[in-house]
Write an enzyme that holds these catalytic residues in place. Structure first.
Site, PDB file in Angstrom:
ATOM      1  N   ARG A 181      28.467  30.647  33.825  1.00 30.69           N
ATOM      2  CA  ARG A 181      27.901  30.733  32.475  1.00 30.69           C
ATOM      3  C   ARG A 181      28.974  30.356  31.469  1.00 30.69           C
ATOM      4  NH1 ARG A 181      30.690  35.187  30.907  1.00 30.69           N
ATOM      5  NH2 ARG A 181      30.991  36.840  32.429  1.00 30.69           N
ATOM      6  N   GLU A 192      38.069  31.997  37.932  1.00 28.69           N
ATOM      7  CA  GLU A 192      39.077  32.994  37.586  1.00 28.69           C
ATOM      8  C   GLU A 192      40.052  33.203  38.744  1.00 28.69           C
ATOM      9  OE1 GLU A 192      37.944  36.354  35.463  1.00 28.69           O
ATOM     10  OE2 GLU A 192      36.308  35.381  34.406  1.00 28.69           O
ATOM     11  N   LYS A 206      35.536  47.046  45.338  1.00 28.39           N
ATOM     12  CA  LYS A 206      34.733  46.224  44.428  1.00 28.39           C
ATOM     13  C   LYS A 206      33.298  46.077  44.902  1.00 28.39           C
ATOM     14  CE  LYS A 206      36.934  42.606  42.699  1.00 28.39           C
ATOM     15  NZ  LYS A 206      37.714  41.348  42.582  1.00 28.39           N
ATOM     16  N   ARG A 248      38.922  40.168  20.531  1.00 28.39           N
ATOM     17  CA  ARG A 248      37.571  40.732  20.520  1.00 28.39           C
ATOM     18  C   ARG A 248      37.568  42.019  19.692  1.00 28.39           C
ATOM     19  NH1 ARG A 248      35.081  40.218  26.635  1.00 28.39           N
ATOM     20  NH2 ARG A 248      36.081  38.247  27.243  1.00 28.39           N
ATOM     21  N   LYS A 308      43.143  43.395  48.542  1.00 27.49           N
ATOM     22  CA  LYS A 308      44.492  43.863  48.278  1.00 27.49           C
ATOM     23  C   LYS A 308      44.767  43.766  46.783  1.00 27.49           C
ATOM     24  CE  LYS A 308      48.900  44.804  49.068  1.00 27.49           C
ATOM     25  NZ  LYS A 308      49.310  46.178  49.422  1.00 27.49           N
ATOM     26  N   LYS A 351      30.143  38.130  45.622  1.00 24.16           N
ATOM     27  CA  LYS A 351      31.582  37.933  45.701  1.00 24.16           C
ATOM     28  C   LYS A 351      32.075  37.742  47.132  1.00 24.16           C
ATOM     29  CE  LYS A 351      32.919  39.864  41.296  1.00 24.16           C
ATOM     30  NZ  LYS A 351      31.589  39.603  40.728  1.00 24.16           N
ATOM     31  N   LYS A 390      38.525  42.160  29.298  1.00 26.58           N
ATOM     32  CA  LYS A 390      39.406  41.379  28.437  1.00 26.58           C
ATOM     33  C   LYS A 390      39.228  41.751  26.960  1.00 26.58           C
ATOM     34  CE  LYS A 390      38.175  37.713  31.643  1.00 26.58           C
ATOM     35  NZ  LYS A 390      37.309  36.538  31.818  1.00 26.58           N
ATOM     36  N   GLY A 396      34.124  43.764  35.036  1.00 24.26           N
ATOM     37  CA  GLY A 396      34.924  44.970  35.216  1.00 24.26           C
ATOM     38  C   GLY A 396      34.132  46.160  35.698  1.00 24.26           C
TER      39      GLY A 396
END
Length: 453
Positions: free
Chosen positions: A291, A274, A157, A338, A200, A115, A236, A164
């Site tokens: 993917r 995203e 992160k 889901r 942030k 990332k 999600k 997540g």
């Protein structure tokens, strides 16, 4: 590419196999001992046990999976999502074995899986990124210093994280001090890499993603956006397209940025860029998923394209089935729900045997499920039972269909989040479409307060 091995399980393995069958391609399943009786194993032309239930002893045994593909004469491997789908080492090994990996190049997976590196690449491509640290923070002291400059709240992160996992919101220095080492430890345990960084936290944000596709000829297109803001624990649970309340001009800028992100890394096959959108419609790159997404059926429903078929065509070295952006249209509205085997209040997994699973088949919905009655939802894997995808002429029509469907949908033997959807889809926060990533948490808080009165 007359035979494809699917290196995955459950609903996504079955969904890939159905496209392969329509295209006249033979399919090979690999499965754990725990999954022996699931539908995807029965549906495949060939099936081979790969190990016991735990993923480290089965679905993550990359060398064994490749060996089976070579032994049975498969020409390609489709990784689905999760598991090995974003493992650059696996993609490279597939390629080195002379097989086709149905996904992007290993080098792209490697770059976008980091990332921090992907942030820098997007900056170079002039794609907006969330204000944050451009390097990993090695110590708590360094993290506290960086957070003071960025301003709280911040997101801590894992650089190699996803889904997540390995991320937490910190409201102040005390919270950062409390969570810093645990996030590093979790990152190391899940991803083999304990590098963490700070971003942030964008208040009251919407989570919007854009589906892109690229081929070997340099063509890159987008297939519009999906709103993924209904989440629990940063994961999600409802996705829809088009995104309600998204201004057309903002959408066009999102599409442009997503395609620019793809071009910056010479992207091939299916990918998702995203973004998070602030309250004033500023948007920032979040990550690129290299993917097929769990929520890809939403895009299929509004465009009419089979994204797995597109993946296979690109992996063959062919051009995109539709390379002219102007020819790609979105029609109507689609929402995906889901369905998890979990407590609808605490979201804790609820493994067990599905004694029955019933719904009104007269309601026009698409149900992609990896289970059938009598199937065991084990603690070894993600507890998603199915995805319910509903398409209609407009959003209100879809919500009405959803209401009718969920009132007829029942699963016995395990707890599920069906009761949550039965109530939530009629809530003001969701129904008006003007929601952000706080919508589910706020609704649950209100529901709890009502019960306690």
């Amino acid at each position: 590419m007359n035979k494809i091995l699917i290196a995955n399980r459950g609903e996504i393995a079955l969904r890939i196999m159905k496209t392969c069958k329509r295209l006249g391609i033979q399919t090979v399943a690999v499965h754990s001992e725990a999954d022996e009786h699931l539908p995807f194993v029965k549906y495949a032309d060939e099936a081979y046990v790969i190990g016991p239930g735990p993923v480290l002893q089965s679905y993550l045994k990359a060398d064994d999976i490749i060996a089976i593909a070579l032994k049975v004469g498969a020409g390609a491997i489709h990784p689905g999502y999760g598991l090995l789908s974003e493992n650059a080492t696996f993609a490279r090994k597939v390629r080195d074995a002379g097989l086709k990996f149905i996904g992007p190049d290993a080098e792209t997976i490697e770059l976008m899986g980091d990332k921090i590196a992907s942030r820098m690449k997007m900056k170079e491509a002039q794609v907006p990124v969330v204000p944050g640290t451009d390097e990993g923070v090695a110590s708590l002291e360094e993290a506290i210093e960086a957070a003071a400059i960025l301003g709280y709240p911040i997101m801590l992160k894992a650089s190699a994280g996803g889904g997540g996992i390995g991320m937490i919101r910190c409201e102040n220095e005390q919270a950062l001090s409390q969570h810093f080492q645990s996030v590093k430890n979790r990152a190391k345990a899940y991803f083999g890499d304990d590098v963490v960084f700070l971003e942030k936290f964008v208040e009251n944000a919407r989570h919007i993603e854009v589906q892109i596709f690229g081929d070997d000829k340099g063509n890159i297109v987008h297939l519009f956006e999906r709103n993924c803001s209904v989440q629990r624990r940063n994961q999600k649970v409802i996705e829809e397209s088009p995104s309600p309340t998204l201004e057309k001009e903002v959408a066009q800028r999102l599409y442009k940025a997503a395609v620019a992100a793809g071009k910056a890394v010479d992207y091939r096959n299916a990918g998702t860029v995203e973004f998070i959108l602030s309250e004033n419609d500023d948007f920032y790159f979040l990550e690129m998923n290299t993917r097929l997404q769990v929520e890809h059926p939403v895009t299929e429903e509004v465009t009419g394209y089979d994204l797995v078929e597109w993946q296979i065509e690109v992996a063959k070295g062919n051009e995109l089935p539709v390379k002219d952006q102007q020819q790609i249209k979105s029609s109507g509205h689609a929402i995906e729900f889901r369905i998890y085997a979990e407590d609808p209040v605490t979201f804790m997994p609820s493994p067990g045997t599905i004694r029955s699973m019933k719904w009104n088949e007269n309601v026009d919905v698409r149900v992609d499920s990896g289970y059938e009655e009598g199937g065991n939802v084990t603690p070894f894997y993600d507890p998603m039972i199915a995805k319910v995808i509903i398409h209609g002429n407009g959003r209100q029509e879809v919500i009405s269909k959803a209401d009718e469907f969920f009132n007829s949908f029942s699963i016995e033997g395990v707890k599920s989040n069906i009761p949550l959807f039965q109530k939530f889809i009629g809530s003001k926060g969701f129904e008006n479409g003007n929601y952000n990533t706080n919508v589910l948490a706020e609704w649950l808080k209100t529901e709890k307060e009502e019960v306690e009165k």
